[in-house]
Design a protein around this motif. Structure first.
Motif, PDB file in Angstrom:
ATOM      1  N   VAL A  10     -22.898  41.301  -6.173  1.00 41.55           N
ATOM      2  CA  VAL A  10     -22.174  42.131  -6.800  1.00 41.55           C
ATOM      3  C   VAL A  10     -22.030  41.812  -8.303  1.00 41.55           C
ATOM      4  O   VAL A  10     -22.074  42.591  -9.067  1.00 41.55           O
ATOM      5  CB  VAL A  10     -20.834  42.356  -6.179  1.00 41.55           C
ATOM      6  N   ARG A  11     -21.747  40.492  -8.198  1.00 43.43           N
ATOM      7  CA  ARG A  11     -21.755  40.136  -9.780  1.00 43.43           C
ATOM      8  C   ARG A  11     -22.921  40.124 -10.518  1.00 43.43           C
ATOM      9  O   ARG A  11     -23.095  40.320 -11.699  1.00 43.43           O
ATOM     10  CB  ARG A  11     -21.399  38.452  -9.715  1.00 43.43           C
ATOM     11  N   ALA A  12     -24.073  39.747  -9.633  1.00 40.03           N
ATOM     12  CA  ALA A  12     -25.293  39.967 -10.614  1.00 40.03           C
ATOM     13  C   ALA A  12     -25.860  41.649 -10.949  1.00 40.03           C
ATOM     14  O   ALA A  12     -26.132  41.802 -11.946  1.00 40.03           O
ATOM     15  CB  ALA A  12     -26.443  39.521  -9.551  1.00 40.03           C
ATOM     16  N   GLY A  13     -25.342  42.303  -9.771  1.00 43.45           N
ATOM     17  CA  GLY A  13     -25.658  43.673 -10.081  1.00 43.45           C
ATOM     18  C   GLY A  13     -24.822  44.208 -11.599  1.00 43.45           C
ATOM     19  O   GLY A  13     -25.302  45.103 -12.381  1.00 43.45           O
ATOM     20  N   ALA A  14     -23.542  43.880 -11.354  1.00 46.41           N
ATOM     21  CA  ALA A  14     -22.779  44.166 -12.244  1.00 46.41           C
ATOM     22  C   ALA A  14     -23.123  43.943 -13.902  1.00 46.41           C
ATOM     23  O   ALA A  14     -23.054  44.519 -14.979  1.00 46.41           O
ATOM     24  CB  ALA A  14     -21.163  43.818 -12.094  1.00 46.41           C
ATOM     25  N   PHE A  15     -23.607  42.489 -13.906  1.00 43.99           N
ATOM     26  CA  PHE A  15     -23.928  41.965 -15.045  1.00 43.99           C
ATOM     27  C   PHE A  15     -25.123  42.624 -15.614  1.00 43.99           C
ATOM     28  O   PHE A  15     -25.269  42.979 -16.864  1.00 43.99           O
ATOM     29  CB  PHE A  15     -24.514  40.322 -14.895  1.00 43.99           C
ATOM     30  N   TRP A  16     -26.316  43.179 -14.746  1.00 46.87           N
ATOM     31  CA  TRP A  16     -27.383  43.860 -15.503  1.00 46.87           C
ATOM     32  C   TRP A  16     -26.900  45.183 -15.619  1.00 46.87           C
ATOM     33  O   TRP A  16     -27.707  45.722 -16.283  1.00 46.87           O
ATOM     34  CB  TRP A  16     -28.575  43.856 -14.251  1.00 46.87           C
ATOM     35  N   LEU A  17     -25.924  45.875 -14.996  1.00 44.09           N
ATOM     36  CA  LEU A  17     -25.364  47.117 -15.216  1.00 44.09           C
ATOM     37  C   LEU A  17     -24.812  47.199 -16.571  1.00 44.09           C
ATOM     38  O   LEU A  17     -25.025  48.174 -17.317  1.00 44.09           O
ATOM     39  CB  LEU A  17     -24.438  47.621 -14.497  1.00 44.09           C
ATOM     40  N   ALA A  18     -24.170  46.184 -16.802  1.00 43.83           N
ATOM     41  CA  ALA A  18     -23.432  45.796 -18.266  1.00 43.83           C
ATOM     42  C   ALA A  18     -24.776  45.893 -19.222  1.00 43.83           C
ATOM     43  O   ALA A  18     -24.446  46.264 -20.533  1.00 43.83           O
ATOM     44  CB  ALA A  18     -22.617  44.930 -18.310  1.00 43.83           C
ATOM     45  N   VAL A  19     -25.660  45.206 -19.027  1.00 40.63           N
ATOM     46  CA  VAL A  19     -26.961  45.084 -19.911  1.00 40.63           C
ATOM     47  C   VAL A  19     -27.503  46.415 -20.133  1.00 40.63           C
ATOM     48  O   VAL A  19     -27.758  46.758 -21.262  1.00 40.63           O
ATOM     49  CB  VAL A  19     -27.857  44.011 -19.646  1.00 40.63           C
ATOM     50  N   LEU A  20     -27.549  47.293 -18.988  1.00 37.99           N
ATOM     51  CA  LEU A  20     -28.438  48.601 -19.298  1.00 37.99           C
ATOM     52  C   LEU A  20     -27.553  49.728 -19.729  1.00 37.99           C
ATOM     53  O   LEU A  20     -28.134  50.665 -20.116  1.00 37.99           O
ATOM     54  CB  LEU A  20     -29.018  48.863 -17.860  1.00 37.99           C
ATOM     55  N   LEU A  21     -26.316  49.633 -19.288  1.00 36.92           N
ATOM     56  CA  LEU A  21     -25.523  51.004 -19.701  1.00 36.92           C
ATOM     57  C   LEU A  21     -25.459  51.378 -21.029  1.00 36.92           C
ATOM     58  O   LEU A  21     -25.429  52.437 -21.328  1.00 36.92           O
ATOM     59  CB  LEU A  21     -24.018  50.749 -19.131  1.00 36.92           C
ATOM     60  N   PRO A  22     -25.369  50.294 -21.922  1.00 36.84           N
ATOM     61  CA  PRO A  22     -25.583  50.629 -23.540  1.00 36.84           C
ATOM     62  C   PRO A  22     -26.529  51.774 -23.756  1.00 36.84           C
ATOM     63  O   PRO A  22     -26.535  52.362 -24.769  1.00 36.84           O
ATOM     64  CB  PRO A  22     -25.578  49.421 -24.094  1.00 36.84           C
ATOM     65  N   PHE A  23     -27.879  51.186 -23.308  1.00 37.24           N
ATOM     66  CA  PHE A  23     -28.856  52.053 -23.392  1.00 37.24           C
ATOM     67  C   PHE A  23     -28.718  53.680 -23.259  1.00 37.24           C
ATOM     68  O   PHE A  23     -29.037  54.522 -23.856  1.00 37.24           O
ATOM     69  CB  PHE A  23     -30.256  51.399 -22.891  1.00 37.24           C
ATOM     70  N   CYS A  24     -28.061  53.965 -21.873  1.00 39.10           N
ATOM     71  CA  CYS A  24     -27.628  55.141 -21.574  1.00 39.10           C
ATOM     72  C   CYS A  24     -26.739  55.874 -22.551  1.00 39.10           C
ATOM     73  O   CYS A  24     -26.976  56.728 -22.915  1.00 39.10           O
ATOM     74  CB  CYS A  24     -26.996  55.194 -20.165  1.00 39.10           C
ATOM     75  N   SER A  25     -25.907  54.921 -23.027  1.00 45.50           N
ATOM     76  CA  SER A  25     -24.886  55.608 -23.863  1.00 45.50           C
ATOM     77  C   SER A  25     -25.484  55.953 -25.285  1.00 45.50           C
ATOM     78  O   SER A  25     -25.170  57.057 -25.733  1.00 45.50           O
ATOM     79  CB  SER A  25     -23.575  54.502 -24.253  1.00 45.50           C
ATOM     80  N   ILE A  26     -26.428  55.085 -25.714  1.00 48.98           N
ATOM     81  CA  ILE A  26     -27.484  55.556 -26.850  1.00 48.98           C
ATOM     82  C   ILE A  26     -28.025  56.834 -26.688  1.00 48.98           C
ATOM     83  O   ILE A  26     -28.085  57.654 -27.638  1.00 48.98           O
ATOM     84  CB  ILE A  26     -28.088  54.416 -27.389  1.00 48.98           C
ATOM     85  N   ALA A  27     -28.542  57.151 -25.547  1.00 48.36           N
ATOM     86  CA  ALA A  27     -29.340  58.221 -25.286  1.00 48.36           C
ATOM     87  C   ALA A  27     -28.630  59.475 -25.357  1.00 48.36           C
ATOM     88  O   ALA A  27     -28.713  60.445 -25.822  1.00 48.36           O
ATOM     89  CB  ALA A  27     -30.043  57.935 -23.808  1.00 48.36           C
ATOM     90  N   VAL A  28     -27.298  59.287 -24.745  1.00 50.32           N
ATOM     91  CA  VAL A  28     -26.319  60.313 -24.791  1.00 50.32           C
ATOM     92  C   VAL A  28     -25.917  60.876 -26.203  1.00 50.32           C
ATOM     93  O   VAL A  28     -25.859  61.893 -26.717  1.00 50.32           O
ATOM     94  CB  VAL A  28     -25.088  60.028 -23.857  1.00 50.32           C
ATOM     95  N   LEU A  29     -25.312  59.588 -27.074  1.00 48.24           N
ATOM     96  CA  LEU A  29     -25.170  59.851 -28.347  1.00 48.24           C
ATOM     97  C   LEU A  29     -26.356  60.600 -29.188  1.00 48.24           C
ATOM     98  O   LEU A  29     -26.045  61.147 -30.018  1.00 48.24           O
ATOM     99  CB  LEU A  29     -24.892  58.560 -28.769  1.00 48.24           C
ATOM    100  N   ALA A  30     -27.333  60.192 -28.749  1.00 52.38           N
ATOM    101  CA  ALA A  30     -28.952  60.614 -29.582  1.00 52.38           C
ATOM    102  C   ALA A  30     -28.714  62.029 -29.305  1.00 52.38           C
ATOM    103  O   ALA A  30     -29.071  62.969 -30.111  1.00 52.38           O
ATOM    104  CB  ALA A  30     -29.981  60.001 -29.315  1.00 52.38           C
ATOM    105  N   GLY A  31     -28.416  62.564 -28.116  1.00 54.82           N
ATOM    106  CA  GLY A  31     -28.512  63.799 -27.678  1.00 54.82           C
ATOM    107  C   GLY A  31     -27.269  64.807 -28.144  1.00 54.82           C
ATOM    108  O   GLY A  31     -27.353  66.019 -28.041  1.00 54.82           O
ATOM    109  N   GLY A  32     -26.303  64.210 -28.567  1.00 53.80           N
ATOM    110  CA  GLY A  32     -24.984  64.768 -29.207  1.00 53.80           C
ATOM    111  C   GLY A  32     -24.001  64.814 -27.971  1.00 53.80           C
ATOM    112  O   GLY A  32     -24.453  65.216 -26.906  1.00 53.80           O
ATOM    113  N   VAL A  33     -22.692  64.760 -28.453  1.00 55.68           N
ATOM    114  CA  VAL A  33     -21.403  64.937 -27.323  1.00 55.68           C
ATOM    115  C   VAL A  33     -20.752  66.068 -28.173  1.00 55.68           C
ATOM    116  O   VAL A  33     -19.840  66.130 -28.386  1.00 55.68           O
ATOM    117  CB  VAL A  33     -20.675  63.596 -27.434  1.00 55.68           C
TER     118      VAL A  33
END
Length: 61
Positions: A10-33
């Motif tokens: 669980v700790r490992a999955g959360a760590f890697w999720l924390a690494v990858l989620l900012p890229f998703c946030s950038i994609a959403v921002l690029a598409g506009g909110v």
């Protein structure tokens, strides 16, 4: 919940999720909110990232 009670997977999955989620946030921002649903999506990604950071903080690899 204490960090020591979390299973290592669980700790490992959360760590890697924390690494990858900012890229998703950038994609959403690029598409506009410009709509409510995209704003909610962006806020959800940020909240999820914070939760993942807290849960995955103690991961050592």
């Amino acid at each position: 919940m204490s960090q020591s009670t979390l299973p290592e997977s669980v700790r490992a999955g959360a760590f890697w999720l924390a690494v990858l989620l900012p890229f998703c946030s950038i994609a959403v921002l690029a598409g506009g909110v410009d709509t409510i649903s995209r704003s909610v999506l962006f806020v959800g990604l940020v909240v999820g990232n914070v939760v993942a950071l807290v849960l995955g903080h103690g991961y050592r690899r």
